[in-house]
Design a protein around this motif. Structure first.
Motif, PDB file in Angstrom:
ATOM      1  N   PRO A   1       2.569   3.179  -3.878  1.00 55.62           N
ATOM      2  CA  PRO A   1       2.413   4.522  -4.659  1.00 55.62           C
ATOM      3  C   PRO A   1       3.231   5.947  -4.176  1.00 55.62           C
TER       4      PRO A   1
ATOM      5  N   TYR B   1      -7.570  -2.751  -1.188  1.00 53.95           N
ATOM      6  CA  TYR B   1      -7.006  -1.714  -1.225  1.00 53.95           C
ATOM      7  C   TYR B   1      -5.690  -1.768  -2.032  1.00 53.95           C
ATOM      8  N   THR B   2      -4.891  -2.982  -1.580  1.00 52.98           N
ATOM      9  CA  THR B   2      -3.831  -3.366  -2.287  1.00 52.98           C
ATOM     10  C   THR B   2      -3.801  -3.338  -3.739  1.00 52.98           C
TER      11      THR B   2
ATOM     12  N   TRP C   1      -4.800   8.833  -3.544  1.00 57.08           N
ATOM     13  CA  TRP C   1      -4.399   7.507  -3.849  1.00 57.08           C
ATOM     14  C   TRP C   1      -2.852   7.482  -3.575  1.00 57.08           C
ATOM     15  N   GLN C   2      -2.157   8.385  -4.075  1.00 55.38           N
ATOM     16  CA  GLN C   2      -0.690   8.291  -3.874  1.00 55.38           C
ATOM     17  C   GLN C   2      -0.077   8.446  -2.326  1.00 55.38           C
TER      18      GLN C   2
ATOM     19  N   ALA D   1      -4.108   0.101  -5.130  1.00 53.50           N
ATOM     20  CA  ALA D   1      -2.714   0.718  -4.942  1.00 53.50           C
ATOM     21  C   ALA D   1      -1.703   0.182  -6.124  1.00 53.50           C
TER      22      ALA D   1
ATOM     23  N   ILE E   1       0.814  -1.252  -0.027  1.00 55.66           N
ATOM     24  CA  ILE E   1      -0.201  -0.024   0.050  1.00 55.66           C
ATOM     25  C   ILE E   1       0.670   1.328   0.164  1.00 55.66           C
TER      26      ILE E   1
END
Lengths: 307, 279
Positions: A116, B21-22, A172-173, B25, A113
């Motif tokens: 990004p 979520y992974t 998101w990043q 991402a 996660i």
């Protein structure tokens, strides 16, 4: 401290401090104040002339400038609001899930996660531009697959959606940062407190909201001010995705891109370092106000607990 | 016990959320990487398919290698990042040692002065920085970038390192003094090795923002021979917007070095963030 050294002049202290202080002062502090000073000048016939607050009067009074400025500031505020409302809750939620004891693969999720966050805005901006592009069609096809194709619009090309879309790309990043900081804060809560809560019948969701959340509020405060400073200073993502003109029709213009266009010049517009300095001073003011609100208004009310 | 506290349903839900979520991402990175190895037709026809014998193509990478000087950009980025990090760590540790070790007049004030830069972004001073670099002839040199990044990284470095240096035992330093070590020797031989973990934390914190920065390369060093990889890919992609193979390949090549650095340093980075270095 040894007594003998007290008498002798201690030159080594100066030697230790000098390199950092010199570089920091010369490249950071001096230019910062010099920029504030340059905002009070203008250029007439290639001569630098003192004009006092004239540049600010132009910036806030002249409709051509003030419209752009308020547009950029308003967009910037919206950009920040989306970060606060989307990035931080998602970050807290992910951290809360990750911190649950005996969760398998949590190191893997954490690492993935966070990926990004390590990429540059240039990569992120272009990657999303391609994915959302109507030409390539990944986004419409994926929406089609779940029967929601009617929702698709060329988001980056529409004035009403572009800024929100870019804010979400930035969310998101950067979700990895609040996730990590909250995760660290959650891990530092001692088990005894949670067990005491359990004895009183507080478990699961209510344990999170009644015990953990109040304890991590200081971390959320720090994340908010970090987000604030980063957002009001942002530039790269908008520039990479939409160019210096922050299209469509300046709908994604924020203070960073506005300052860049003004002082560096772009296409037909000539660069004006003095107006650029005025905008930089305004940005400085905005950031200073935010930091002061945090330091004097918010941080003092958040009680920190030392375990 | 564990089943009593955590019903299986909760665990499954937790994994479901994390996996979702992974995927969110990683999905964009994955799409860019797989499509960079495909022919133009396959990119558009089946964007989500993996490259196979039929659709495999390196044409994009060929364009990138022929048109852009990516090795030069990479080298520039490497020089800027490594030299800046070295200076941040050396100067930062020296100043942190002075603040943590000696009780001189103005110590607190100096500490506050150096900490100012943690909250105030250096970009605000860009106009004057550019002017200064122009007048000293440093525009379009890597030195300009190195100076800026060093100044930018110092405040946090001094802050974190001085916290750590206060924890180094006084007995050890005094023993060194009795053995006749000079203050410099105490710093370099005794203290520096002990704060190595904190130095690593500072290094990884600074590495990624320096490597990824677009603003200062764009303004201070836009010339071809000093372009960094971030600026180089931005300009390159801007020129080849319609050549999807080249754009996707350039993106993949820009992702690669950061990913390698991340894989090497991710433990250090995550440990640094979670160890409470940022309080």
């Amino acid at each position: 401290m040894a007594h003998t050294t007290k008498q002798k002049p201690r030159y080594h202290i100066a030697v230790f401090l000098a390199p950092a202080v010199i570089v920091y002062t010369a490249v950071m502090i001096y230019p910062l104040f010099n920029t504030l000073r340059l905002a009070l000048f203008t250029e007439i016939d290639q001569q630098r002339v003192w004009v006092g607050l004239q540049n600010f009067r132009t910036l806030f009074g002249d409709a051509i400038w003030s419209d752009q400025f308020w547009n950029a500031l308003g967009n910037n505020a919206w950009f920040f609001l989306i970060h606060m409302l989307v990035q931080n809750p998602i970050g807290v939620a992910l951290a809360a899930i990750l911190s649950s004891p005996r969760l398998r693969f949590s190191a893997f999720y954490r690492t993935a996660i966070f990926i990004p966050t390590i990429l540059s805005f240039v990569i992120v901006g272009f990657a999303w531009k391609l994915i959302l592009s109507p030409i390539w069609g990944i986004a419409p096809d994926m929406l089609d697959a779940i029967g929601l194709k009617f929702l698709y619009a060329p988001w980056l090309g529409k004035e009403e959606y572009a800024l929100t879309t870019l804010s979400l790309v930035s969310v998101w990043q950067y979700v990895g940062i609040p996730m990590m900081l909250i995760y660290a804060a959650l891990l530092s809560i001692p088990d005894e407190i949670l067990e005491a809560g359990e004895c009183d019948g507080i478990t699961g969701m209510s344990a999170f909201f009644k015990i953990k959340l109040p304890l991590i509020l200081p971390s959320i405060g720090i994340i908010s001010i970090l987000t604030f400073v980063a957002n009001f200073n942002a530039f790269d993502l908008i520039y990479a995705a939409q160019g210096a003109l922050a299209g469509p029709d300046f709908s994604t213009d924020i203070l960073g891109t506005f300052m860049y266009r003004t002082f560096f010049g772009f296409q037909l517009q000539l660069g004006d370092p003095h107006m650029g300095s005025a905008i930089a001073s305004a940005m400085f003011g905005v950031i200073l106000i935010g930091v002061c609100i945090y330091l004097f208004g918010i941080q003092r009310r958040l009680r920190s607990y030392q375990f | 016990m564990s089943t009593l506290r955590k019903p299986a349903g909760t665990t499954i839900a937790a994994h479901a959320i994390l996996i979702t979520y992974t995927l969110i991402a990683l999905f964009p990175v994955f799409v860019i990487l797989i499509n960079s190895f495909k022919t133009r037709r396959a990119i558009f026809r089946e964007p989500l398919a993996l490259p196979n014998a039929d659709s495999f193509s390196l044409i994009g990478y060929q364009t990138v290698f022929n048109q852009g000087d990516f090795f030069l950009y990479f080298q520039n980025s490497m020089i800027v990042t490594v030299v800046s990090l070295t200076l941040i760590l050396l100067f930062g540790a020296m100043a942190a040692f002075a603040l943590a070790e000696y009780g001189f007049r103005g110590n607190t004030l100096m500490g506050l002065y150096l900490a100012l830069g943690i909250m105030i972004p250096i970009r605000i001073g860009t106009v004057a920085i550019l002017e200064m670099m122009v007048s000293t002839g440093l525009v379009n040199t890597l030195t300009a970038l190195i100076l800026v990044y060093t100044a930018q990284g110092l405040p946090l470095a001094v802050f974190i390192l001085s916290e750590f240096m206060r924890g180094v035992s006084d007995d050890l330093k005094n023993a060194g003094r009795i053995d006749g070590l000079s203050e410099y020797q105490i710093f370099f031989r005794l203290v520096l090795p002990l704060v190595r973990p904190a130095m690593a934390t500072v290094a990884v914190f600074n590495m990624i923002p320096i490597w990824n920065d677009l603003w200062f390369p764009l303004i201070l060093a836009p010339a071809e021979e000093v372009k960094t990889l971030t600026l180089g890919s931005q300009v390159f992609i801007g020129q080849f917007v319609t050549d999807w193979n080249a754009v996707l390949s350039a993106l993949s090549m820009a992702i690669l070095p950061v990913m390698i650095l991340y894989v090497i340093f991710s433990r250090q980075l995550i440990r640094g963030i979670t160890s409470g270095a940022v309080k």
